[in-house]
Design a protein around this motif. Structure first.
Motif, PDB file in Angstrom:
ATOM      1  N   VAL A 153      -6.581   7.057  -4.679  1.00 63.73           N
ATOM      2  CA  VAL A 153      -6.429   6.437  -5.949  1.00 63.73           C
ATOM      3  C   VAL A 153      -8.019   5.976  -6.353  1.00 63.73           C
ATOM      4  O   VAL A 153      -8.466   6.452  -7.372  1.00 63.73           O
ATOM      5  CB  VAL A 153      -5.410   5.660  -6.268  1.00 63.73           C
ATOM      6  N   ASN A 207      -0.123  14.465 -12.409  1.00 63.41           N
ATOM      7  CA  ASN A 207       0.811  13.472 -11.587  1.00 63.41           C
ATOM      8  C   ASN A 207       2.327  13.971 -11.559  1.00 63.41           C
ATOM      9  O   ASN A 207       3.141  13.545 -10.708  1.00 63.41           O
ATOM     10  CB  ASN A 207       0.523  12.383 -12.241  1.00 63.41           C
ATOM     11  N   LEU A 258       4.277   4.555 -10.658  1.00 64.97           N
ATOM     12  CA  LEU A 258       3.092   4.975 -10.092  1.00 64.97           C
ATOM     13  C   LEU A 258       1.924   3.927 -10.457  1.00 64.97           C
ATOM     14  O   LEU A 258       1.221   3.674  -9.673  1.00 64.97           O
ATOM     15  CB  LEU A 258       2.810   6.298 -10.745  1.00 64.97           C
ATOM     16  N   SER A 261       2.429   0.604  -8.401  1.00 65.80           N
ATOM     17  CA  SER A 261       2.105   1.035  -6.973  1.00 65.80           C
ATOM     18  C   SER A 261       0.635   1.479  -6.721  1.00 65.80           C
ATOM     19  O   SER A 261       0.121   0.974  -5.600  1.00 65.80           O
ATOM     20  CB  SER A 261       2.932   1.862  -6.417  1.00 65.80           C
ATOM     21  N   ALA A 262       0.078   2.029  -7.592  1.00 67.90           N
ATOM     22  CA  ALA A 262      -1.479   2.483  -7.227  1.00 67.90           C
ATOM     23  C   ALA A 262      -2.628   1.647  -7.969  1.00 67.90           C
ATOM     24  O   ALA A 262      -3.193   1.372  -6.878  1.00 67.90           O
ATOM     25  CB  ALA A 262      -1.497   3.733  -8.186  1.00 67.90           C
ATOM     26  N   CYS A 310       0.405   7.388  -4.646  1.00 71.83           N
ATOM     27  CA  CYS A 310       0.046   6.122  -5.328  1.00 71.83           C
ATOM     28  C   CYS A 310      -0.977   5.423  -4.313  1.00 71.83           C
ATOM     29  O   CYS A 310      -1.546   4.447  -4.693  1.00 71.83           O
ATOM     30  CB  CYS A 310       1.285   5.274  -5.605  1.00 71.83           C
TER      31      CYS A 310
END
Ligand code: SF4
Length: 450
Positions: A153, A207, A258, A261-262, A310
Motif C-alpha cells: 500500500v 481493487n 480495506l 485495514s490499509a 490491504c
C-alpha cells in the motif's frame, strides 16, 4: 537448495536490510502509528461481522470463478470495454504492449497496481522503448530509486523524508528540502502532472471487479488513479482474477474493510466506480491468471485468493519491521507474500523469505478476510522442504529430536561443552562457535539449561 541466484539475491537483501538501522527506525514508527490508528478506525464498525460477510462473498467467487468471470465479462463488454484473458505474466505484458503498439503510444501513465509489479510491466515496456511514469507518489519515489515497492500500500514506507529529499534532488537535478514533506509532495506533483495530459495510455489496477455490472472499483488517496483512467485516450486495467466480487454491496463491504485495514481511514479520499470507457476513449480490462487458478485448485490455498491487498499482515509483522518488504517477501511482501509468491513467481523465489516468519500469528488476527496465513505459510514451507530439502545442521537436530535418548545424551555433552563460554552470563555471546555462527552474528542465545 533453491536456485543459487535466488538464494544469493535473498541473502543479499537480508544482509542489506539488517545493516540499515534507519530501516528499523522508520518501520517501527510506522507500525506503531498504524496499529493505534487502525484500532481507532475499526472502533465504529462491527469488524467481525464485516469480515464474515467479506469472507462469504470471496468464497462465493473462488468456488465459482468461471461463472463470475463470465458474468463480469458480459457486463463489462456490454458497457463498452474490451476484456482480455492473460494466462501468465508474459501474456499480460504482450496484450498491453500490443494495444500500445496499435495506437502508436510511447508514453504511459501508471497508477498503483500490484499486478503490474507482479508481471514486471515496466521492464517489459521499457525494453520495447516505451516510457512509463509512475504517478502514485510512493511508486514514483521507488521508480526514481530503481527499486521495487517495499509495501503493497505504501511503496516507499521504508524511507525517511531525509532519504527521499536526497533522491528527489538527484532525480530532479535541483535542491529539494530534506525536511519539508509539503515541498517534496509539491515538487513531485509538478513533475508528474503533465504526464496525464501527454500520455497515450493510462494503466490502473482494480481493487474490485463487480461481476453484476462489469464495474471496476478503485480506491486511492491521491486522485492519480482517476486521472490515469480518464485523461489518456486508452485506459488499461490490470487486475488479478481474484479481484471479483459478486455485487455492489460486496464491493462496499470491501471498501469499508480495506480503507480501515490499509491506511486506517474510514474511507479513502477517492473511490471510483468505472463502468465502461470515458466517452470517445477506449477501455481494456486484462484479467490475469498467473498462478491464481492453481491456488484456487488447492483447497489449502483457496483462501489466499481472497486477499484484498490491504497489507495489514505486514503492518503487524515483527520480522517485517526488522527487515522491510524487500527481504520479507518477493514482489508481494508481508505474510501474504510468503504464501502467494510460490504461485506467481515459483518456489525458488518463495524459499528464502520463509525462514523469516516466526509463526507468531499476528497477521491472522488483523486480516480483514480472515485468511489462515500462519497455516498457509507452514504449507509453503513444507513444499520448500519437499523440493529443496533442509540444511544438514537442521536435519541433524531434527533427527536427534526423533530419538529422545540420543538427544538427552547430546544435550548433556553440549551443556558441559558450553561451560567455558558464557563468562558469568546466562547468554551465549560468541561469533566463533561452529554451527550457530549464523544465529549468534546479531543476537545472543540463551544457554542450554542444566
Ligand atoms: S492477507 Fe489479509 S491482511 Fe494480508 S494483505 Fe491480504 S487481506 Fe490484507
Amino acid at each position: 537448495m533453491p536456485d543459487r541466484a535466488a538464494r544469493h539475491e535473498f541473502d543479499g537483501k537480508l544482509r542489506q536490510a539488517l545493516d540499515n538501522p534507519r530501516l528499523h527506525t522508520n518501520l517501527t514508527a510506522f507500525q506503531q502509528g498504524w496499529r493505534s490508528a487502525r484500532d481507532r478506525a475499526t472502533g465504529d464498525i462491527d469488524f467481525a461481522t464485516l469480515r464474515a460477510d467479506m469472507k462469504r462473498a470471496k468464497f462465493t467467487i473462488s468456488g465459482n470463478l468461471d461463472r463470475y468471470l463470465g458474468e463480469f465479462r458480459d457486463a463489462a463488454v456490454g458497457a463498452g470495454a474490451h476484456v482480455h484473458d492473460a494466462v501468465d505474466a508474459s501474456a499480460a505484458n504482450r496484450i498491453v504492449l500490443d494495444i500500445a503498439r496499435q495506437h502508436g503510444i510511447s508514453l504511459i501513465a501508471k497508477s498503483k497496481s500490484m499486478v503490474s509489479e507482479e508481471i514486471e510491466f515496466n521492464h517489459a515496456a521499457e525494453a520495447l522503448g516505451h516510457r512509463v511514469v509512475e504517478t502514485d507518489l510512493g511508486e514514483w519515489i521507488v521508480q526514481i530509486r530503481h527499486e521495487r515497492p517495499s509495501h503493497m500500500v505504501m511503496p516507499a514506507v521504508h524511507l525517511s523524508r531525509q532519504e527521499i529529499g536526497v533522491d528527489m534532488s538527484g532525480a530532479l537535478d535541483r535542491e529539494i528540502s530534506r525536511e519539508s514533506i509539503a515541498e517534496q509532495v509539491g515538487s513531485a506533483r509538478d513533475e508528474i502532472r503533465g504526464t496525464f495530459f501527454r500520455a497515450g495510455m493510462g494503466i490502473t489496477g482494480a481493487n474490485a471487479l463487480i461481476a453484476e455490472s462489469g464495474t471496476v472499483m478503485m480506491v486511492t488517496n491521491e486522485g492519480n488513479g482517476r486521472l490515469c483512467a480518464s485523461l489518456p485516450p486508452v485506459h488499461v486495467v490490470l487486475a488479478g482474477i481474484e479481484k471479483l466480487v459478486p455485487s455492489f454491496e460486496d464491493a462496499v463491504t470491501q471498501m469499508r474493510l480495506l480503507a480501515r485495514s490499509a491506511t486506517a481511514q474510514r474511507i479513502t479520499s477517492y473511490t471510483s466506480f468505472i463502468t465502461g470507457p470515458t466517452p470517445g476513449h477506449e477501455m481494456h480490462i486484462v484479467l490475469v491468471n498467473n498462478g491464481r487458478r492453481a491456488m484456487a485448485a488447492l483447497p489449502e490455498f483457496e483462501e489466499a485468493l481472497h486477499c484484498i491487498r490491504c497489507a495489514a499482515c505486514a503492518n503487524v509483522c515483527p520480522p517485517y519491521r526488522e527487515v522491510g518488504g524487500h527481504a520479507f517477501g518477493y514482489i508481494y511482501s508481508g505474510a501474504i507474500g510468503l504464501v502467494v509468491t510460490k504461485f506467481h513467481h515459483g518456489l525458488d523465489a518463495a524459499a528464502g523469505p520463509q525462514s523469516l516468519c516466526l509463526s507468531c500469528n499476528a497477521c491472522e488476527t488483523v486480516c480483514p478476510v480472515g485468511i489462515p496465513l500462519p497455516r498457509q505459510i507452514l504449507d509453503v514451507r513444507a513444499m520448500v522442504v519437499e523440493e529443496f530439502g533442509i540444511k544438514q545442521p537442521k536435519r541433524t537436530a531434527l533427527a536427534l529430536h526423533a530419538r529422545p535418548r540420543t538427544a538427552n545424551l547430546a544435550l548433556r555433552i553440549a551443556r558441559r561443552m558450553q561451560r567455558p563460554l558464557p563468562r558469568g552470563s546466562t547468554l551465549l555471546r560468541t561469533r566463533r562457535l561452529p554451527f550457530v555462527r549464523g544465529q549468534t552474528r546479531w543476537r545472543s542465545l540463551p544457554l542450554l539449561a542444566d
